[in-house]
Design a protein around this motif. Structure first.
Motif, PDB file in Angstrom:
ATOM      1  N   VAL A 119      21.467  41.867  -9.075  1.00  0.00           N
ATOM      2  CA  VAL A 119      20.780  40.692  -9.584  1.00  0.00           C
ATOM      3  C   VAL A 119      21.584  40.152 -10.759  1.00  0.00           C
ATOM      4  O   VAL A 119      22.001  40.899 -11.637  1.00  0.00           O
ATOM      5  CB  VAL A 119      19.318  41.001  -9.985  1.00  0.00           C
ATOM      6  CG1 VAL A 119      19.240  42.087 -11.041  1.00  0.00           C
ATOM      7  CG2 VAL A 119      18.604  39.747 -10.466  1.00  0.00           C
ATOM      8  N   LEU A 132      21.242  37.865 -13.890  1.00  0.00           N
ATOM      9  CA  LEU A 132      20.034  37.490 -14.624  1.00  0.00           C
ATOM     10  C   LEU A 132      20.380  37.040 -16.031  1.00  0.00           C
ATOM     11  O   LEU A 132      21.204  37.658 -16.710  1.00  0.00           O
ATOM     12  CB  LEU A 132      19.063  38.675 -14.654  1.00  0.00           C
ATOM     13  CG  LEU A 132      17.689  38.474 -15.292  1.00  0.00           C
ATOM     14  CD1 LEU A 132      16.622  39.245 -14.505  1.00  0.00           C
ATOM     15  CD2 LEU A 132      17.677  38.950 -16.735  1.00  0.00           C
ATOM     16  N   PRO A 148      14.136  32.514 -17.988  1.00  0.00           N
ATOM     17  CA  PRO A 148      13.647  33.085 -16.723  1.00  0.00           C
ATOM     18  C   PRO A 148      14.412  32.555 -15.525  1.00  0.00           C
ATOM     19  O   PRO A 148      13.897  31.808 -14.698  1.00  0.00           O
ATOM     20  CB  PRO A 148      12.170  32.658 -16.696  1.00  0.00           C
ATOM     21  CG  PRO A 148      12.134  31.408 -17.504  1.00  0.00           C
ATOM     22  CD  PRO A 148      13.167  31.565 -18.576  1.00  0.00           C
ATOM     23  N   ALA A 167      17.317  33.872 -12.511  1.00  0.00           N
ATOM     24  CA  ALA A 167      18.002  35.021 -11.903  1.00  0.00           C
ATOM     25  C   ALA A 167      18.392  34.659 -10.481  1.00  0.00           C
ATOM     26  O   ALA A 167      17.863  33.708  -9.897  1.00  0.00           O
ATOM     27  CB  ALA A 167      17.117  36.266 -11.923  1.00  0.00           C
ATOM     28  N   THR A 188      12.739  42.082 -10.458  1.00  0.00           N
ATOM     29  CA  THR A 188      13.439  42.198 -11.734  1.00  0.00           C
ATOM     30  C   THR A 188      13.314  40.915 -12.537  1.00  0.00           C
ATOM     31  O   THR A 188      13.251  40.940 -13.771  1.00  0.00           O
ATOM     32  CB  THR A 188      14.927  42.531 -11.501  1.00  0.00           C
ATOM     33  OG1 THR A 188      15.028  43.694 -10.669  1.00  0.00           O
ATOM     34  CG2 THR A 188      15.642  42.810 -12.814  1.00  0.00           C
ATOM     35  N   ASN A 189      13.238  39.782 -11.846  1.00  0.00           N
ATOM     36  CA  ASN A 189      13.100  38.491 -12.522  1.00  0.00           C
ATOM     37  C   ASN A 189      11.742  38.342 -13.196  1.00  0.00           C
ATOM     38  O   ASN A 189      11.517  37.373 -13.937  1.00  0.00           O
ATOM     39  CB  ASN A 189      13.330  37.352 -11.521  1.00  0.00           C
ATOM     40  CG  ASN A 189      13.563  36.018 -12.197  1.00  0.00           C
ATOM     41  OD1 ASN A 189      14.130  35.951 -13.274  1.00  0.00           O
ATOM     42  ND2 ASN A 189      13.112  34.949 -11.561  1.00  0.00           N
ATOM     43  N   GLN A 245      13.918  39.818  -6.973  1.00  0.00           N
ATOM     44  CA  GLN A 245      12.763  38.972  -7.261  1.00  0.00           C
ATOM     45  C   GLN A 245      11.863  39.632  -8.297  1.00  0.00           C
ATOM     46  O   GLN A 245      11.384  38.991  -9.239  1.00  0.00           O
ATOM     47  CB  GLN A 245      12.009  38.738  -5.950  1.00  0.00           C
ATOM     48  CG  GLN A 245      10.741  37.945  -6.034  1.00  0.00           C
ATOM     49  CD  GLN A 245      10.122  37.785  -4.647  1.00  0.00           C
ATOM     50  OE1 GLN A 245      10.543  36.928  -3.873  1.00  0.00           O
ATOM     51  NE2 GLN A 245       9.161  38.612  -4.299  1.00  0.00           N
TER      52      GLN A 245
END
Length: 440
Positions: A17, A19, A24, A26, A396-397, A394
């Motif tokens: 990911v 990020l 917000p 990612a 982790t975001n 998804q």
């Protein structure tokens, strides 16, 4: 390839990911694309794919090419232009957008803070295309024309964005909903560093759209939290918790309390946290939510996600946009032994044996630790061979920004040991309430 400051890559197994730890934003990175990030040139047959990845990452601000003008360069030019002439009092010009949801939320916050803005010892100009709205002390014609030009030029950096001019100081730029809200808070005489500000969602904009009867600023362990109130009964219940003396200054709306019929409703942004039949239940819930905004000193990673705890001591995480639906079915959840946690964030830490542990409250309100046994999330529109790592990207975001690279990497590692169930909120509700205890 250049990564802007604060952008991190975390390994998810079969991909990763990419990020931004400040915003917000990612993106899932496939194993092949991981090679691009490490500087490996693409194979001939992957050149078009490589170009698409670069375009997507660049558009999201996750990578930058040398020599590419960034939004900060645009704002720097505006700061130089704004310094040409001094101002007699603080002045703020804000670039707004007609189709910008963040601007819609900002407008709702401004309406809720109307009394503060009327008493403002500063000039504010909201610029939206050719329309201009003045707040506070009306600026002199020459200053207004200057603010209008700067505001229209600032739209190139995105909306909302702003320039703050103060006597004797260089102009300061503000980019995005949170920074612009902080500028209004500062002009209103309050401390932005102790004022809760949360980026809006589509649902929160819908909740905020209606006029409010009062805006109450509550103190939560030294932090300022804005509560929009609709209705006399709702205001009485809120003041029973916060006290009748209101905190002065501009405060963005974080919580909303209303009573459209026989039920009291408590929203956090666009999430329905509580449906209460009586004011006592509402007051208890509001105290719990406010307590979650107070600095707790609990170490861990904050997630913009919902959580549900079971009476047997386990917990699950789920997308925050499911909170309203699951709270609406709280009776069914309660029969299954579950309750939706009311904390504003789901605070988790890595467990000693792997996985995650949720910090929440037990039924009696005392602090408790719940091992997370699963993550429930929305199914991908196009599942495929890399479905699990894409789901992990998804999830982790969900991490709340600002955060640190270490927090992102540790969260990604802990998620790798947890089962992930993808589907709809209805399927999640069935999974929680119909599964046998040993299957949970």
């Amino acid at each position: 390839m250049i990564h802007p400051p604060g952008v991190v890559v975390a390994d998810l197994g079969e991909g990763g990911v990419l990020l931004d730890t400040a915003r917000p934003v990612a993106a899932f990175v496939s194993p092949t694309a991981l090679g691009y990030l490490s500087g490996r040139p693409p194979a001939v047959e992957h050149i078009e794919q490589y170009a698409r990845c670069l375009d997507d990452w660049r558009a999201a601000g996750l990578v930058a090419d040398e020599g590419t003008p960034a939004r900060e360069n645009i704002l720097e030019d505006l700061r130089v232009r704004a310094g040409d002439q001094p101002v007699q009092r603080p002045a703020l010009t804000v670039a707004m957008g007609t189709s910008c949801g963040f601007c819609t939320q900002l407008s709702a916050d401004l309406a809720a803070n109307a009394s503060v803005l009327r008493a403002l010892d500063a000039s504010v100009l909201l610029v939206e295309d050719e329309r201009e709205t003045a707040l506070g002390i009306p600026p002199a014609p020459r200053t207004r024309a200057r603010l209008g030009d700067l505001g229209r030029a600032a739209t190139r950096a995105g909306t909302p964005s702003a320039l703050l001019l103060t006597p004797g100081h260089a102009a300061r730029s503000r980019l995005g909903f949170l920074e612009v809200s902080a500028a209004f808070t500062e002009l209103g005489g309050a401390d932005p560093d102790v004022t809760v500000m949360e980026a809006p969602t589509t649902c929160s904009v819908n909740v905020a759209a209606k006029p409010v009867d009062a805006l109450v600023t509550a103190r939560a362990g030294g932090r300022r939290v804005g509560i929009a109130v609709r209705g006399t009964d709702a205001l009485e219940a809120v003041q029973a918790v916060t006290g009748s003396a209101d905190e002065p200054g501009y405060t963005p709306v974080t919580l909303t309390v209303e009573r459209p019929g026989s039920m009291f409703l408590l929203f956090r942004g666009g999430e329905l946290l509580v449906r209460a039949r009586d004011s006592d239940t509402l007051r208890t819930a509001l105290r719990d939510v406010l307590a979650g905004y107070a600095p707790s000193g609990t170490s861990g990673v904050r997630l913009l996600a919902g959580a549900a705890a079971h009476e047997d001591g386990q917990a699950v995480l789920f997308p925050r946009n499911w909170v309203t639906d699951l709270v609406t079915h709280h009776t069914r959840l309660r029969r299954g032994g579950w309750r939706v946690c009311l904390e504003p964030f789901s605070t988790v830490r890595s467990g000693t044996g792997g996985g995650l542990v949720l910090s929440s409250r037990s039924i009696d309100g005392t602090p408790a630790q719940f091992p997370v046994t699963a993550v429930l999330t929305q199914a991908l529109e196009r599942p495929g061979p890399l479905t699990r790592p894409r789901l992990l990207a998804q999830i982790t975001n969900w991490i709340a920004r600002p955060t640190t690279a270490d927090s992102v990497i540790s969260l990604a590692a802990a998620l790798g040991t947890l089962p992930v169930h993808a589907g709809t909120w209805q399927q999640a509700l069935t999974h929680l309430t119909d599964a046998a205890p040993q299957e949970r």
